[in-house]
Design a protein around this motif. Structure first.
Motif, mmCIF file in Angstrom:
data_model
loop_
_atom_site.group_PDB
_atom_site.id
_atom_site.type_symbol
_atom_site.label_atom_id
_atom_site.label_comp_id
_atom_site.label_asym_id
_atom_site.label_seq_id
_atom_site.Cartn_x
_atom_site.Cartn_y
_atom_site.Cartn_z
ATOM 1 N N ALA A 184 0.842 -1.207 0.000
ATOM 2 C CA ALA A 184 0.000 0.000 0.000
ATOM 3 C C ALA A 184 0.876 1.254 0.000
ATOM 4 C CB ALA A 184 -0.926 -0.014 1.216
ATOM 5 N N ALA A 185 1.930 1.222 0.833
ATOM 6 C CA ALA A 185 2.849 2.369 0.873
ATOM 7 C C ALA A 185 3.567 2.529 -0.470
ATOM 8 C CB ALA A 185 3.861 2.184 1.995
ATOM 9 N N LEU A 186 3.910 1.404 -1.101
ATOM 10 C CA LEU A 186 4.556 1.454 -2.419
ATOM 11 C C LEU A 186 3.621 2.070 -3.455
ATOM 12 C CD1 LEU A 186 6.914 0.661 -4.295
ATOM 13 C CD2 LEU A 186 5.837 -1.573 -4.578
ATOM 14 N N SER A 187 2.353 1.661 -3.433
ATOM 15 C CA SER A 187 1.377 2.214 -4.379
ATOM 16 C C SER A 187 1.194 3.708 -4.178
ATOM 17 C CB SER A 187 0.030 1.506 -4.210
ATOM 18 O OG SER A 187 0.151 0.128 -4.476
ATOM 19 N N ALA A 188 1.214 4.147 -2.899
ATOM 20 C CA ALA A 188 1.070 5.579 -2.610
ATOM 21 C C ALA A 188 2.267 6.358 -3.161
ATOM 22 C CB ALA A 188 0.950 5.789 -1.106
ATOM 23 N N ALA A 189 3.467 5.785 -3.014
ATOM 24 C CA ALA A 189 4.669 6.460 -3.533
ATOM 25 C C ALA A 189 4.649 6.518 -5.057
ATOM 26 C CB ALA A 189 5.914 5.722 -3.047
ATOM 27 N N VAL A 190 4.182 5.447 -5.689
ATOM 28 C CA VAL A 190 4.077 5.431 -7.157
ATOM 29 C C VAL A 190 3.072 6.473 -7.623
ATOM 30 C CG1 VAL A 190 3.353 4.045 -9.139
ATOM 31 C CG2 VAL A 190 4.809 3.029 -7.382
ATOM 32 N N SER A 191 1.980 6.640 -6.867
ATOM 33 C CA SER A 191 0.971 7.653 -7.212
ATOM 34 C C SER A 191 1.560 9.056 -7.149
ATOM 35 C CB SER A 191 -0.224 7.543 -6.255
ATOM 36 O OG SER A 191 -0.828 6.267 -6.361
ATOM 37 N N LEU A 192 2.407 9.282 -6.141
ATOM 38 C CA LEU A 192 3.076 10.593 -6.057
ATOM 39 C C LEU A 192 3.959 10.824 -7.280
ATOM 40 C CD1 LEU A 192 4.145 10.652 -2.289
ATOM 41 C CD2 LEU A 192 2.449 12.137 -3.381
ATOM 42 N N SER A 193 4.653 9.776 -7.691
ATOM 43 C CA SER A 193 5.525 9.885 -8.864
ATOM 44 C C SER A 193 4.713 10.179 -10.122
ATOM 45 C CB SER A 193 6.314 8.599 -9.038
ATOM 46 O OG SER A 193 7.063 8.621 -10.232
ATOM 47 N N ASP A 194 3.578 9.484 -10.277
ATOM 48 C CA ASP A 194 2.731 9.701 -11.451
ATOM 49 C C ASP A 194 2.107 11.090 -11.451
ATOM 50 O OD1 ASP A 194 3.323 7.136 -12.211
ATOM 51 O OD2 ASP A 194 1.473 6.255 -11.392
ATOM 52 N N ALA A 195 1.904 11.641 -10.268
ATOM 53 C CA ALA A 195 1.310 12.981 -10.160
ATOM 54 C C ALA A 195 2.338 14.084 -10.389
ATOM 55 C CB ALA A 195 0.660 13.145 -8.793
ATOM 56 N N GLY A 196 3.580 13.714 -10.618
ATOM 57 C CA GLY A 196 4.620 14.714 -10.878
ATOM 58 C C GLY A 196 5.330 15.201 -9.638
ATOM 59 N N LYS A 197 4.957 14.658 -8.467
ATOM 60 C CA LYS A 197 5.608 15.060 -7.216
ATOM 61 C C LYS A 197 6.819 14.156 -6.981
ATOM 62 C CE LYS A 197 1.154 16.534 -5.316
ATOM 63 N NZ LYS A 197 0.154 16.345 -4.241
ATOM 64 N N LYS A 198 7.837 14.378 -7.774
ATOM 65 C CA LYS A 198 8.963 13.448 -7.810
ATOM 66 C C LYS A 198 9.797 13.479 -6.539
ATOM 67 C CE LYS A 198 9.211 13.492 -12.853
ATOM 68 N NZ LYS A 198 10.041 13.718 -14.051
ATOM 69 N N GLU A 199 10.013 14.665 -5.972
ATOM 70 C CA GLU A 199 10.825 14.747 -4.760
ATOM 71 C C GLU A 199 10.139 14.041 -3.597
ATOM 72 O OE1 GLU A 199 13.783 15.681 -4.521
ATOM 73 O OE2 GLU A 199 14.126 16.697 -6.427
ATOM 74 N N GLN A 200 8.807 14.248 -3.482
ATOM 75 C CA GLN A 200 8.067 13.563 -2.415
ATOM 76 C C GLN A 200 8.071 12.050 -2.639
ATOM 77 O OE1 GLN A 200 4.147 15.260 -1.797
ATOM 78 N NE2 GLN A 200 4.879 17.324 -2.271
ATOM 79 N N ALA A 201 7.959 11.648 -3.915
ATOM 80 C CA ALA A 201 7.969 10.221 -4.227
ATOM 81 C C ALA A 201 9.314 9.598 -3.867
ATOM 82 C CB ALA A 201 7.679 10.016 -5.713
ATOM 83 N N ILE A 202 10.419 10.319 -4.147
ATOM 84 C CA ILE A 202 11.751 9.809 -3.803
ATOM 85 C C ILE A 202 11.878 9.625 -2.297
ATOM 86 C CG2 ILE A 202 14.197 10.431 -3.744
ATOM 87 C CD1 ILE A 202 13.810 11.726 -6.501
ATOM 88 N N ALA A 203 11.360 10.611 -1.530
ATOM 89 C CA ALA A 203 11.412 10.509 -0.058
ATOM 90 C C ALA A 203 10.606 9.309 0.428
ATOM 91 C CB ALA A 203 10.895 11.798 0.563
ATOM 92 N N ALA A 204 9.445 9.079 -0.191
ATOM 93 C CA ALA A 204 8.599 7.943 0.208
ATOM 94 C C ALA A 204 9.286 6.618 -0.111
ATOM 95 C CB ALA A 204 7.243 8.031 -0.500
ATOM 96 N N PHE A 205 9.899 6.541 -1.270
ATOM 97 C CA PHE A 205 10.611 5.308 -1.640
ATOM 98 C C PHE A 205 11.808 5.078 -0.712
ATOM 99 C CE2 PHE A 205 8.869 6.037 -6.097
ATOM 100 C CZ PHE A 205 7.972 4.976 -6.019
#
Length: 449
Positions: A11-32
């Motif tokens: 679930a956490a992985l899917s949330a991070a991927v969603s951030l990446s798809d939304a263009g929030k790359k820095e937040q996605a990197i932090a989540a990963f």
């Protein structure tokens, strides 16, 4: 970080991927990055592996290749908890991701060197050999041929011990390209033959078969066997076209057109360009080669210079095309000069330069080279700035024919003399045999009395 269950981790992985798809790359990197600290477990291992791939992809998109390098170092402890095959996949994927960033070849080579040293420490020979093969290809691009040969020599010796024919095939292909770049054609052909031998012993993947055909065509072109080179390039083109690799297909198509241009078959160039395949891959690369064919058809050195200037990136950016077209330019220049000076027995070099509309120094240097190569019968009077052309003397074939006749007569006489001597020897031996027989009969009669 708290221990994640399988469901929570995904679930956490899917949330991070969603951030990446939304263009929030820095937040996605932090989540990963947070997910990489998840406790060990089957699900967590899969989650962390996906996090590594996604972080590498995001760093590449942002052009942060140094962070990819740092990531590859940080995750090395994680490799101890996963199979070696999966480790190899992760390392190769991250290096490939760095390769997607323009002008990152040197960084890829550094990554390979660091990974090779780590593999040596951890005694991971399988992964080390594959990364070394990748390093050889990168060194070829960087034109560091000396180190490439050094790495290849040691690598071939190691891989032969385990008899990995597929890896040997890849290494020998790179070796052939390195020797070709060094203009060592015998060794380039030898390495290609070794690659073919390994390919015949195993199932050869289509992409490697295409590379073999491509390299064979390049070596045939170096030997001026452009018809055979065209056949190899065509096979490589068909393979890339079938596998839907447009960039490689266009490259093969360009080399096919080059082969036809070098054999002065401009009509075939137009046929290929207007064919179904030519239309499918029409673009600036194909237009550049067609423009060269147009200049060759006109026999115009100035038209060729305009084309070379207009399509400099397409014609000079490829070492193979550039080297062959340089030879074409020299041939075209020689033909134009011979056509201009043909009516003259003595002409000023400046006048020839004016007629051909090229610098005097260039024309003088080319005329001098043509005289030395015996393509032009004459001398340069540099004091007066003139070219003196000698009349072509027609060879008198009577003298050569007379010498040949005398030679043939001599051969006939030698054969007759040899035959006569053999007959004399035979008759002499028969006489001796008869005398011996008579003597023996006489002695027998005498003894009976």
């Amino acid at each position: 970080m708290e221990k994640l269950s399988s469901e929570a981790g995904f679930a956490a992985l899917s949330a991070a991927v969603s951030l990446s798809d939304a263009g929030k790359k820095e937040q996605a990197i932090a989540a990963f990055a947070d997910l990489l600290n998840a406790p060990e477990g089957d699900a967590s291992v899969k989650v962390r592996e996906e996090c590594i791939y996604n972080m590498g992809r995001l760093y590449t998109e942002l052009g942060r290749t140094a962070d990819v390098r740092e990531l590859l170092v940080k995750i090395r402890p994680f490799f101890a908890s996963i199979p070696k095959a999966r480790t190899a996949k992760i390392v190769k994927t991250l290096i490939d991701l760095v390769g997607e960033v323009p002008n990152s070849t040197a960084l890829q080579a550094d990554l390979c060197r660091e990974s090779i040293e780590w593999c040596r420490r951890e005694k991971r020979s399988f992964l080390r050999q594959r990364i070394e093969a990748r390093l050889c290809g990168l060194l070829l691009v960087l034109r560091d041929y000396k180190e490439a040969i050094k790495v290849i020599t040691a690598l071939v010796r190691d891989v032969k011990k385990i008899d990995d024919k597929l890896l040997l095939l890849e290494i020998h292909l790179i070796e052939s390209r390195v020797h070709h770049a060094l203009q060592n054609l015998p060794k380039a052909k030898g390495a290609l033959t070794a690659a073919r031998s390994n390919a015949n012993a195993i199932y050869c993947p289509p992409n490697l078969q295409v590379q073999i055909d491509m390299q064979a065509g390049v070596l045939c072109a170096e030997e001026k066997d452009y018809k055979t080179a065209f056949s190899y390039f065509y096979e490589a083109f068909e393979g890339n076209n079938t596998a839907d690799r447009p960039d490689e297909a266009v490259k093969c198509l360009k080399y096919m057109l080059l082969s036809k241009i070098m054999t002065n078959s401009t009509s075939d160039v137009y046929s290929i360009v207007n064919s179904k395949s030519g239309v499918k891959y029409a673009g600036i690369e194909v237009r550049a080669m067609k423009a060269v064919a147009d200049a060759l058809k006109q026999r115009s050195i100035h038209a060729y210079q305009r084309v070379a200037k207009q399509y400099a990136e397409q014609l000079e950016g490829d070492d193979i095309v550039h080297s062959h077209l340089n030879q074409l330019y020299e041939n075209l220049l020689e033909q134009n000069l011979i056509r201009i000076i043909e009516p003259f027995s003595r002409v000023e070099i400046a006048h020839v330069a004016k007629l051909i509309r090229l610098p005097v120094a260039l024309v003088e240097g080319k005329l001098s080279a043509m005289i030395l190569d015996k393509k032009l019968d004459g001398i340069l009077d540099q004091g007066a700035g003139n070219l003196i052309v000698y009349d072509k003397e027609e060879a008198d074939e009577t003298f050569d024919a007379a010498l040949q006749t005398i030679k043939e007569l001599g051969n006939v006489i030698d054969k007759l003399d040899k035959k006569a001597n053999s007959r004399v020897i035979t008759s002499s031996s028969k006489t001796k045999a008869t005398a011996s027989a008579v003597k023996a009969t006489a002695e027998a009669a005498k003894s009976s009395k």
